[in-house]
Design a protein around this motif. Sequence first.
Motif, PDB file in Angstrom:
ATOM      1  N   LEU A 123       0.843  -1.200   0.000  1.00 22.56           N
ATOM      2  CA  LEU A 123       0.000   0.000   0.000  1.00 22.56           C
ATOM      3  C   LEU A 123       0.872   1.242   0.000  1.00 22.56           C
ATOM      4  CD1 LEU A 123      -2.723  -1.113   2.520  1.00 22.56           C
ATOM      5  CD2 LEU A 123      -3.055  -0.609   0.124  1.00 22.56           C
ATOM      6  N   GLY A 124       1.945   1.168   0.784  1.00 24.00           N
ATOM      7  CA  GLY A 124       2.881   2.286   0.831  1.00 24.00           C
ATOM      8  C   GLY A 124       3.464   2.591  -0.525  1.00 24.00           C
ATOM      9  N   ILE A 140       2.097   2.120  -3.334  1.00 26.29           N
ATOM     10  CA  ILE A 140       1.069   2.801  -4.138  1.00 26.29           C
ATOM     11  C   ILE A 140       1.019   4.278  -3.766  1.00 26.29           C
ATOM     12  CG2 ILE A 140      -1.389   2.927  -4.650  1.00 26.29           C
ATOM     13  CD1 ILE A 140      -1.553  -0.048  -4.094  1.00 26.29           C
ATOM     14  N   LEU A 141       0.990   4.544  -2.449  1.00 25.02           N
ATOM     15  CA  LEU A 141       0.888   5.945  -2.003  1.00 25.02           C
ATOM     16  C   LEU A 141       2.077   6.763  -2.496  1.00 25.02           C
ATOM     17  CD1 LEU A 141      -0.670   7.980  -0.295  1.00 25.02           C
ATOM     18  CD2 LEU A 141       0.834   7.427   1.585  1.00 25.02           C
ATOM     19  N   ILE A 176       2.024   9.980  -4.919  1.00 28.44           N
ATOM     20  CA  ILE A 176       2.555  11.292  -4.524  1.00 28.44           C
ATOM     21  C   ILE A 176       3.620  11.753  -5.500  1.00 28.44           C
ATOM     22  CG2 ILE A 176       3.913  12.475  -2.749  1.00 28.44           C
ATOM     23  CD1 ILE A 176       2.308  11.031  -0.683  1.00 28.44           C
TER      24      ILE A 176
END
Lengths: 610, 211
Positions: A593-594, A596-597, A601
């Motif tokens: 998930l990180g 993806i974030l 960004i």
Amino acid sequence: MLNPLNLGLSLIFDPLSIFFQAVIILIAVPAFIYSFEYLKAHYSSKKIILGQVLFVLFIVSMLAVVSVSNVFMFLIAWELMSLISYFLVTFDSEQEKSIQAGTIYIVMTHIGTAFLIAAFFLMYKYCGSFDFSVIKTMLSSMPGTEKNIIFLLLLIGFGTKAGIVPLHIWLPYAHPQAPSHVSCLMSGVMIKTAIYGIIRFIICMLGVSSLWWGELVIVLAAISCLVGVIYALMEHDLKTLLAYHSVENIGIILLGIGSSMLFIKLGLIPLAILAMCAGLYHLVNHAVFKGLLFLCAGSVYNATGTRDMEKLGGLIKKMPWTSAYFLTGSMAISALPPLNGFVSEWLTLIVLFLGALAVTGGLKLFLCLTAAILALTGGLAAACFVKAFGITFLAKPRSVKAESAKECGTSMNLGMGILAFMTVALGIGAAYFIRIIAAVSANTLGAETLDFTLNNFILNPLGKGTYLSTPLISIVFISVMGITLFSLYLFLGKSKVSAGPTWDCGYYKLTSRNEYTATGFSKPFRLAFSFFLLPYKKLQKIKESHYHIKSFRYETHTTKIFRKYFYENLLGGVFNTAKYMRGIQTGSIHLYLGYILITVIILLIFMGRF
Amino acid sequence: MELFIVLGLLATAYAMVSAKRVSTLIGNFRLQALFLCILTLIEATKGNHPGLYSVSILIFAIKVIIIPLILFRISEEIKVNENLGFFIPPLLSLIIALILTYFSWVLAGMVFTGQETMLKIFGTVSFSMMFLGFFIMIFRMKALAQVIGLLAMENGIFLLASASSGGMPFLVEIAVFFDVFIGVIILGLFVYRINQLFTSIDVSKLNRLKG
């Protein structure tokens, strides 16, 4: 502006396309006839249906490749052909070897396609259309550098499919692994679609813009010839041997096509037509005799269950028809008159010599050297097929399986028979066929049809005075041979004929274990080409005591240098990178998930910047 | 009025980031959904989009009542301890949340250039809600936090849609609600099964599955 994706199924039927369609159908029909019995012997009825459906689709896709008139449709047909042939290569899906061969094949073929796509999109960028005729007119004003780039991309892309050295790596794996009638079609026809691509895209559409294009193709072709035949000599697997010969023969075809490119640039249009004619003639000849040989190999496999020559032998007595067909094919591929292989190799040689006479400077030497390499290739090919035929069909059976072999049935015999007949017909009727093919190549090059007979192109260096007529030489040669043989018969023919055991050398207790082997036969060549083959031995002795050796094992191998020094390093690099990249795969959902974030960004920041 | 509610949305997002227990997280999510419901109702009274009335009723029914109930039931049934499990402690989380809000402000400035400030604030809050939802998904260990984080992100997307274009078409809205609802049920089952298999809903332990 034209709609670039106007994907109407428009086809072209110019002489070049029709020629290739004819070649495909010429080989496909006998192979299809052959396949009925062959498949029945090996597979269940469901699998037979699957195999036949795939086979027909394969033929259709190849026909599509040579018929479409749109780059986009060409790519689709090309991919379809590659995928279907992949499924056919992995048809024996329970065998590990098939899967491995299929993987190598699909990877290599996709690398090739990637290059093709790059080339096509460069073309599209410049022309704004996918249509052949539009591209052709637009490309004439393209700057030279970009043409060079497109040429190289196309050459690598099509070269991978054709199997020119060093892109041939997949060929000796994939071709033998497919069922025999498929190998016949793959080796006979599929790799020729790449030749079609080279002629259609490079010669017809791109136009030969520099001299080095032709030279590069000729050099690659010459290397392919030699490497293919040398590897074939070392091979004991009947079908792999044939696959290596495909590399060699693609080389010979490309010698014709390459010299044609050279002559186009030099403005020697009649020679260019003759050169392409030689290439195309060898193309159809190779399709016929290589198809025949693969079918024979399949028939041998069918009867004995093995393709290893060291386990065969003595088949000429058990399978007289197959042996006769194989002999025909062997003679053709070794370029022995009056079969078809002779005609086209002879034409190629003539072209190279005529070219050497017509050009000046270093090119003279270049073409002569190429001719020398071609001659050497022919000699080595003959040696190779002496080995292939001698070890497989002559001598005593080397295994129980070979001893219990039986001749194949009607449908297989018919398939091989048709091809054998064509081998002879294309050789004897050469004068007629050459005229047709010359018309095809003249049309392809956009020139007037040459009106020539074979005798127009005799070696006549001085232009006048005495000359050596090749037909004359051969007539003299044949008559001298005939007289010699006849006189030999007169003097010696009356002596008594006695029959003895096969290859017994007068000693009556030799078994098949004492016979000459394929490895033994190829030993002199292994030594002669040791700088390239890098042979090595493995010895293993198990001793019971100091004096008594219980078992002794001797192996000899050759190093496949392209594989070892190029592909293995490349693969190693890929795997190392993959291993390195594996570090980011921790299996933690949070981390994913990180990722993806962070990606989002970074992309947002990137968007803000530009 | 709208401004207060929007700021309330932001405040509940912060509250979710700094929540320490599962029940607080669900409660804050319910509050956020309630704010969203009121905001939609206000938009609806302005009369531009009559469909918004039914949307706000749907929000109330699904996000304020049904989903929190399901989540509470799950967390009671699996009887794990209330602790959410932190990779980053609440206080630090809050600071990071502030930074993310600033980033959202910059982003909203980029997207809504030259438009009224109110729209920019709407944009900022909805981007923040998405980022913070994502933040919860990444830095909280319990599988329930992933579910709620996803729902919070969905709230942010809804706010952005209604702020920039007066809401999505009614049919799309219904489809999204249905999607979210089914999503929660599936994720709930998923959490339940994980708990049965691993006797924990700590997602960070799932990497044991890796071959």
